[in-house]
Write a protein that holds these residues in place. Sequence first.
Motif, short mmCIF file in Angstrom:
data_model
loop_
_atom_site.label_atom_id
_atom_site.label_comp_id
_atom_site.label_asym_id
_atom_site.label_seq_id
_atom_site.Cartn_x
_atom_site.Cartn_y
_atom_site.Cartn_z
N ARG A 173 -3.15 5.21 -4.19
CA ARG A 173 -2.00 4.16 -3.41
C ARG A 173 -1.58 5.34 -1.82
O ARG A 173 -1.69 4.62 -0.69
CB ARG A 173 -1.15 3.17 -3.86
N ARG A 174 -1.27 6.63 -2.24
CA ARG A 174 -0.86 7.17 -1.23
C ARG A 174 -1.64 7.80 -0.16
O ARG A 174 -0.63 8.06 1.19
CB ARG A 174 0.12 8.18 -2.12
N ALA A 175 -2.52 8.14 -0.40
CA ALA A 175 -3.92 8.82 0.20
C ALA A 175 -4.73 7.88 0.65
O ALA A 175 -5.16 8.01 1.77
CB ALA A 175 -4.34 9.52 -0.82
N VAL A 176 -4.74 6.30 0.82
CA VAL A 176 -5.69 6.20 1.45
C VAL A 176 -4.97 5.41 3.23
O VAL A 176 -4.12 5.15 2.96
CB VAL A 176 -5.88 4.35 0.72
N SER A 177 -5.10 4.68 3.60
CA SER A 177 -5.01 4.52 5.35
C SER A 177 -4.22 3.19 4.72
O SER A 177 -4.22 2.57 4.17
CB SER A 177 -6.45 3.99 5.77
N PRO A 178 -2.90 3.26 5.67
CA PRO A 178 -2.13 1.94 5.68
C PRO A 178 -2.77 0.50 5.59
O PRO A 178 -2.71 -0.21 5.36
CB PRO A 178 -1.55 1.98 6.85
N ALA A 179 -3.94 0.71 6.77
CA ALA A 179 -4.77 -0.58 6.99
C ALA A 179 -4.80 -1.11 4.91
O ALA A 179 -5.26 -2.19 5.48
CB ALA A 179 -5.80 -0.27 7.87
N LEU A 180 -5.85 -0.28 4.92
CA LEU A 180 -6.63 -1.07 3.30
C LEU A 180 -5.38 -1.29 2.40
O LEU A 180 -5.59 -2.42 1.98
CB LEU A 180 -6.88 0.62 3.34
N LEU A 181 -4.69 -0.54 2.62
CA LEU A 181 -3.31 -0.92 1.25
C LEU A 181 -2.62 -2.24 2.27
O LEU A 181 -2.41 -3.01 1.02
CB LEU A 181 -1.84 0.70 1.36
N SER A 182 -2.08 -2.41 2.89
CA SER A 182 -2.17 -3.28 3.45
C SER A 182 -2.97 -4.86 3.36
O SER A 182 -2.27 -5.91 2.72
CB SER A 182 -1.34 -3.59 4.85
N ALA A 183 -3.87 -4.53 3.63
CA ALA A 183 -5.52 -5.50 2.80
C ALA A 183 -5.21 -5.65 1.84
O ALA A 183 -5.61 -6.59 1.16
CB ALA A 183 -6.54 -5.45 3.71
N VAL A 184 -5.23 -4.75 0.74
CA VAL A 184 -5.23 -4.79 -0.99
C VAL A 184 -3.83 -5.45 -1.38
O VAL A 184 -4.61 -6.44 -2.39
CB VAL A 184 -5.35 -3.41 -1.40
N ASP A 185 -2.50 -5.40 -0.75
CA ASP A 185 -1.64 -5.52 -1.35
C ASP A 185 -1.43 -6.83 -0.12
O ASP A 185 -0.34 -7.94 -1.07
CB ASP A 185 -0.55 -5.05 -1.17
N GLY A 186 -1.63 -7.50 0.86
CA GLY A 186 -1.18 -8.22 1.43
C GLY A 186 0.20 -8.18 1.54
O GLY A 186 0.72 -9.27 3.00
N ARG A 187 0.71 -6.98 1.95
CA ARG A 187 1.86 -6.39 2.71
C ARG A 187 1.93 -5.70 4.29
O ARG A 187 0.71 -4.99 4.07
CB ARG A 187 3.00 -5.87 1.79
N THR A 188 2.79 -6.19 5.12
CA THR A 188 2.62 -4.66 5.61
C THR A 188 2.94 -3.48 6.08
O THR A 188 4.35 -3.62 5.42
CB THR A 188 3.51 -5.60 7.15
N PRO A 189 2.27 -2.34 5.49
CA PRO A 189 3.20 -1.23 5.63
C PRO A 189 4.48 -0.95 5.46
O PRO A 189 4.66 -1.15 7.36
CB PRO A 189 1.63 -0.10 5.67
N ALA A 190 5.53 0.38 5.70
CA ALA A 190 6.40 0.49 6.49
C ALA A 190 5.79 1.30 7.20
O ALA A 190 4.81 2.15 6.92
CB ALA A 190 7.42 1.01 5.44
N SER A 191 5.92 1.84 8.20
CA SER A 191 5.52 2.40 9.27
C SER A 191 5.69 4.18 9.18
O SER A 191 7.08 4.38 9.61
CB SER A 191 5.84 1.58 11.06
N ALA A 192 4.83 4.88 9.33
CA ALA A 192 5.34 5.76 9.34
C ALA A 192 3.69 6.97 9.79
O ALA A 192 3.33 7.18 9.75
CB ALA A 192 4.77 6.90 7.54
N SER A 193 4.74 6.96 10.98
CA SER A 193 3.48 7.57 11.52
C SER A 193 3.57 9.04 11.87
O SER A 193 3.36 9.33 12.37
CB SER A 193 3.75 6.88 13.29
N SER A 194 5.19 9.76 11.35
CA SER A 194 5.05 11.42 11.39
C SER A 194 5.96 11.31 10.11
O SER A 194 6.28 10.35 9.29
CB SER A 194 6.02 11.47 12.56
#
Length: 139
Positions: A19-40
């Motif tokens: 879960r920590r290594a996949v893309s935020p878009a994939l994690l959001s699609a699987v979990d159905g939640r908007t991921p916290a933005s971590a751009s840095s």
Amino acid sequence: SGARGRGRRVAGLALGCLRRAVSPALLSAVDGRTPASASSGLGAAIRRSVAMRTASVRTFRSVVAALGSGAAAAAGTSGQTSRGLVLVAGCLLEQASGDDGGGGDGWGTVAERVELIEACCDALSSSLAASGGLIPTDI
């Protein structure tokens, strides 16, 4: 029992790593939640690293193979295994489509991306062989 608890913890660690290594878009699609933005920061660097995704997919594959279907069912890790399989399949689809899910800023060479695709295919085939009966039918 102690073995069941350890099995759950190991499966949980493998899923957390994935879960920590996949893309935020994939994690959001699987979990159905908007991921916290971590751009840095370190979290963003880990998510953009193709090598880290490959390592986490291989770790997940090893854990599923080690637990096997009987142990996974007995330890209550079938839900974690199912979620991990969906994440691995999502990684494979992202790479096959040419979209790394991170806005095109994934860190990895073409050879590393091919390695990730191979790791995903290997993980999916091993997981299906080890615990195919645990895959939910409502995906």
